[in-house]
Design an enzyme around this catalytic site. Structure first.
Site, mmCIF file in Angstrom:
data_model
loop_
_atom_site.group_PDB
_atom_site.id
_atom_site.type_symbol
_atom_site.label_atom_id
_atom_site.label_comp_id
_atom_site.label_asym_id
_atom_site.label_seq_id
_atom_site.Cartn_x
_atom_site.Cartn_y
_atom_site.Cartn_z
ATOM 1 N N GLY A 47 0.779 -1.237 0.000
ATOM 2 C CA GLY A 47 0.000 0.000 0.000
ATOM 3 C C GLY A 47 0.810 1.288 0.000
ATOM 4 O O GLY A 47 1.728 1.475 -0.797
ATOM 5 N N PHE A 48 0.435 2.204 0.903
ATOM 6 C CA PHE A 48 1.056 3.544 0.935
ATOM 7 C C PHE A 48 2.563 3.453 1.193
ATOM 8 O O PHE A 48 3.337 4.243 0.642
ATOM 9 C CB PHE A 48 0.474 4.414 2.068
ATOM 10 C CG PHE A 48 -1.008 4.592 2.078
ATOM 11 C CD1 PHE A 48 -1.810 4.222 0.996
ATOM 12 C CD2 PHE A 48 -1.633 5.157 3.190
ATOM 13 C CE1 PHE A 48 -3.183 4.397 1.022
ATOM 14 C CE2 PHE A 48 -3.013 5.342 3.220
ATOM 15 C CZ PHE A 48 -3.789 4.960 2.152
ATOM 16 N N LYS A 86 -6.979 6.297 15.357
ATOM 17 C CA LYS A 86 -6.474 7.306 14.419
ATOM 18 C C LYS A 86 -6.668 8.720 14.986
ATOM 19 O O LYS A 86 -5.852 9.611 14.699
ATOM 20 C CB LYS A 86 -7.142 7.149 13.050
ATOM 21 C CG LYS A 86 -6.688 5.896 12.306
ATOM 22 C CD LYS A 86 -5.186 5.936 12.013
ATOM 23 C CE LYS A 86 -4.711 4.794 11.146
ATOM 24 N NZ LYS A 86 -3.275 4.864 10.816
ATOM 25 N N GLU A 116 -4.283 -3.093 0.501
ATOM 26 C CA GLU A 116 -4.708 -4.337 1.168
ATOM 27 C C GLU A 116 -5.504 -4.040 2.443
ATOM 28 O O GLU A 116 -5.876 -4.949 3.185
ATOM 29 C CB GLU A 116 -3.475 -5.186 1.500
ATOM 30 C CG GLU A 116 -2.791 -5.714 0.250
ATOM 31 C CD GLU A 116 -1.509 -6.481 0.537
ATOM 32 O OE1 GLU A 116 -1.233 -6.811 1.708
ATOM 33 O OE2 GLU A 116 -0.774 -6.748 -0.427
ATOM 34 N N TYR A 131 -11.144 1.748 15.554
ATOM 35 C CA TYR A 131 -10.217 2.197 14.497
ATOM 36 C C TYR A 131 -10.168 3.728 14.503
ATOM 37 O O TYR A 131 -9.075 4.320 14.492
ATOM 38 C CB TYR A 131 -10.643 1.669 13.118
ATOM 39 C CG TYR A 131 -9.727 2.164 12.020
ATOM 40 C CD1 TYR A 131 -8.394 1.747 11.945
ATOM 41 C CD2 TYR A 131 -10.169 3.097 11.070
ATOM 42 C CE1 TYR A 131 -7.536 2.224 10.964
ATOM 43 C CE2 TYR A 131 -9.314 3.577 10.086
ATOM 44 C CZ TYR A 131 -8.008 3.140 10.036
ATOM 45 O OH TYR A 131 -7.144 3.619 9.071
HETATM 46 P P1 NDP Z 1 -1.955 -2.065 3.716
HETATM 47 O O1 NDP Z 1 -2.663 -3.147 4.452
HETATM 48 O O2 NDP Z 1 -1.807 -2.200 2.243
HETATM 49 O O3 NDP Z 1 -0.513 -1.831 4.377
HETATM 50 C C1 NDP Z 1 -0.339 -1.828 5.762
HETATM 51 C C2 NDP Z 1 1.143 -1.937 6.072
HETATM 52 O O4 NDP Z 1 1.307 -1.908 7.504
HETATM 53 C C3 NDP Z 1 1.746 -3.228 5.582
HETATM 54 O O5 NDP Z 1 3.002 -2.967 5.006
HETATM 55 C C4 NDP Z 1 1.921 -4.062 6.834
HETATM 56 O O6 NDP Z 1 3.057 -4.893 6.719
HETATM 57 C C5 NDP Z 1 2.177 -2.966 7.880
HETATM 58 N N1 NDP Z 1 1.894 -3.428 9.224
HETATM 59 C C6 NDP Z 1 0.694 -3.792 9.752
HETATM 60 N N2 NDP Z 1 0.846 -4.243 11.009
HETATM 61 C C7 NDP Z 1 2.180 -4.155 11.285
HETATM 62 C C8 NDP Z 1 2.959 -4.477 12.414
HETATM 63 N N3 NDP Z 1 2.406 -4.987 13.535
HETATM 64 N N4 NDP Z 1 4.291 -4.272 12.366
HETATM 65 C C9 NDP Z 1 4.862 -3.762 11.253
HETATM 66 N N5 NDP Z 1 4.180 -3.437 10.140
HETATM 67 C C10 NDP Z 1 2.845 -3.638 10.167
HETATM 68 O O7 NDP Z 1 -2.759 -0.738 4.073
HETATM 69 P P2 NDP Z 1 -2.522 0.816 3.673
HETATM 70 O O8 NDP Z 1 -1.323 1.026 2.867
HETATM 71 O O9 NDP Z 1 -3.826 1.311 3.178
HETATM 72 O O10 NDP Z 1 -2.341 1.413 5.146
HETATM 73 C C11 NDP Z 1 -1.239 2.199 5.547
HETATM 74 C C12 NDP Z 1 -1.703 3.143 6.642
HETATM 75 O O11 NDP Z 1 -2.668 4.038 6.108
HETATM 76 C C13 NDP Z 1 -2.388 2.471 7.830
HETATM 77 O O12 NDP Z 1 -1.947 3.118 9.005
HETATM 78 C C14 NDP Z 1 -3.871 2.735 7.591
HETATM 79 O O13 NDP Z 1 -4.593 2.750 8.787
HETATM 80 C C15 NDP Z 1 -3.805 4.099 6.945
HETATM 81 N N6 NDP Z 1 -4.936 4.511 6.122
HETATM 82 C C16 NDP Z 1 -5.417 3.716 5.112
HETATM 83 C C17 NDP Z 1 -6.452 4.168 4.317
HETATM 84 C C18 NDP Z 1 -7.052 3.345 3.222
HETATM 85 O O14 NDP Z 1 -8.198 3.621 2.819
HETATM 86 N N7 NDP Z 1 -6.342 2.359 2.675
HETATM 87 C C19 NDP Z 1 -7.014 5.513 4.481
HETATM 88 C C20 NDP Z 1 -6.430 6.252 5.580
HETATM 89 C C21 NDP Z 1 -5.419 5.782 6.336
HETATM 90 P P3 NDP Z 1 3.198 -6.393 7.248
HETATM 91 O O15 NDP Z 1 1.835 -7.025 7.217
HETATM 92 O O16 NDP Z 1 4.183 -7.010 6.301
HETATM 93 O O17 NDP Z 1 3.748 -6.240 8.632
HETATM 94 C C1 8X3 Z 2 -9.062 4.155 6.336
HETATM 95 C C2 8X3 Z 2 -10.184 4.867 5.702
HETATM 96 O O1 8X3 Z 2 -12.595 5.506 6.128
HETATM 97 O O2 8X3 Z 2 -12.123 3.202 5.542
HETATM 98 O O3 8X3 Z 2 -8.464 4.925 7.326
HETATM 99 O O4 8X3 Z 2 -11.602 4.034 7.716
HETATM 100 S S1 8X3 Z 2 -11.692 4.370 6.310
#
Ligand code: NDP
Ligand code: 8X3
Length: 252
Positions: A12-13, A156, A188, A152
């Site tokens: 992801g990000f 945040k 993901e 959640y």
């Molecule tokens: P993904 O699930 O694609 O990526 C999440 C990443 O976090 C993975 O690389 C995962 O790696 C890592 N991660 C999770 N748990 C752990 C852990 N215990 N230790 C180390 N690494 C960890 O999601 P996103 O890219 O969407 O999410 C990135 C961030 O953005 C998160 O904080 C999410 O809450 C936030 N977010 C996401 C949004 C969305 O709509 N997608 C919107 C707003 C915010 P691994 O599993 O290999 O450890």
């Molecule tokens: C992830 C975006 O709105 O699905 O932070 O919770 S939302």
């Protein structure tokens, strides 16, 4: 060249940010649990952009492991300029009364406590350097609350509050703190939230164009590359089809 440390770099990000910063010549520390993904990304970054990378497989929930991982960084890699606190997850989407407390633990331990442990490990060097930039990935859920988003959203909101508190406390050390709040983005994230249910996850992004990971990486990179006198405090970015946490305009 500057060093960026990215948590959650395996997807992801975080992954998109690693590609963005590496393309600009940054040296990149890749942190997440899934080592094989980090190894593959590391190889890709080094081949494509000719920059050094450092793979740090660690679970950010494990305070002792985080401390050791950063202590074991070779001296050169300790001089982190930009820390992107991005690792995080939503676990489940249930009304409070129906939710599994194990999911609460996972979200609070990762999104809040993990961010604290990593930041605590990186801040001393930034203080010594009297420079640095901490970029916290919060969420629109860190500004608003939606039904079945309870814990959640709370985790945040805590990240957003912590960004403000860090900014105040680290002010004398010229350390910038930026809070990034994306809306719906296809990664993901929903697959993790719905525990592998791909149909349920894909429904979240059906009928409109969500943000792409590269959109968030662009914004993070923009924030990280402002001149030394300027800090972007808070950036909220949404898909055009979203007006707030509860409202998404979907084509039938
Ligand atoms: P993904 O699930 O694609 O990526 C999440 C990443 O976090 C993975 O690389 C995962 O790696 C890592 N991660 C999770 N748990 C752990 C852990 N215990 N230790 C180390 N690494 C960890 O999601 P996103 O890219 O969407 O999410 C990135 C961030 O953005 C998160 O904080 C999410 O809450 C936030 N977010 C996401 C949004 C969305 O709509 N997608 C919107 C707003 C915010 P691994 O599993 O290999 O450890
Ligand atoms: C992830 C975006 O709105 O699905 O932070 O919770 S939302």
């Amino acid at each position: 060249m500057a060093i960026v440390c990215i948590t959650g770099a395996s997807s992801g990000f975080g992954r998109a940010s690693a590609l963005k910063f590496a393309a600009a010549g940054y040296q990149v520390i890749l942190c997440a649990r899934r080592k094989e993904r980090l190894d593959a990304l590391s190889e890709q970054l080094e081949k494509s952009f000719g920059i050094p990378t450092y793979v740090m497989p660690v679970d950010v929930r494990d305070a002792a492991a985080v401390k050791i991982a950063f202590e074991q960084l070779p001296d050169h890699w300790k001089q982190i300029d930009v820390l992107i606190n991005n690792a995080g997850l939503a676990a489940g989407r249930d009304a409070f009364q129906d939710a599994n407390p194990d999911d609460w633990e996972a979200m609070i331990d990762t999104n809040l406590k993990g961010l604290l442990y990593v930041t605590k490990a990186v801040v001393p060097t930034m203080m010594q350097q009297r420079s640095g930039h901490i970029i916290n990935v919060s969420s629109l859920a860190g500004r608003e609350v939606y039904p079945q988003g309870n814990v959640y959203c709370a985790s945040k909101h805590a990240v957003t509050a912590l960004s403000k508190g860090l900014r105040m406390d680290l002010l004398p050390y010229r350390i910038k703190v930026t809070n990034i709040s994306p809306g719906l983005a296809e990664t993901e994230f929903s697959l993790v939230r719905f525990k592998g249910d791909a149909d349920k996850a894909s429904q979240v992004y059906a009928g409109y164009e969500p943000l792409h990971p590269e959109d968030i990486a662009d914004v993070i990179f923009f924030a990280a590359t402002r001149p030394p006198h300027m800090n972007l405090e808070e950036i909220t970015l949404l898909p055009t089809a979203q007006s707030d946490s509860r409202t998404v305009y979907k084509e039938q």
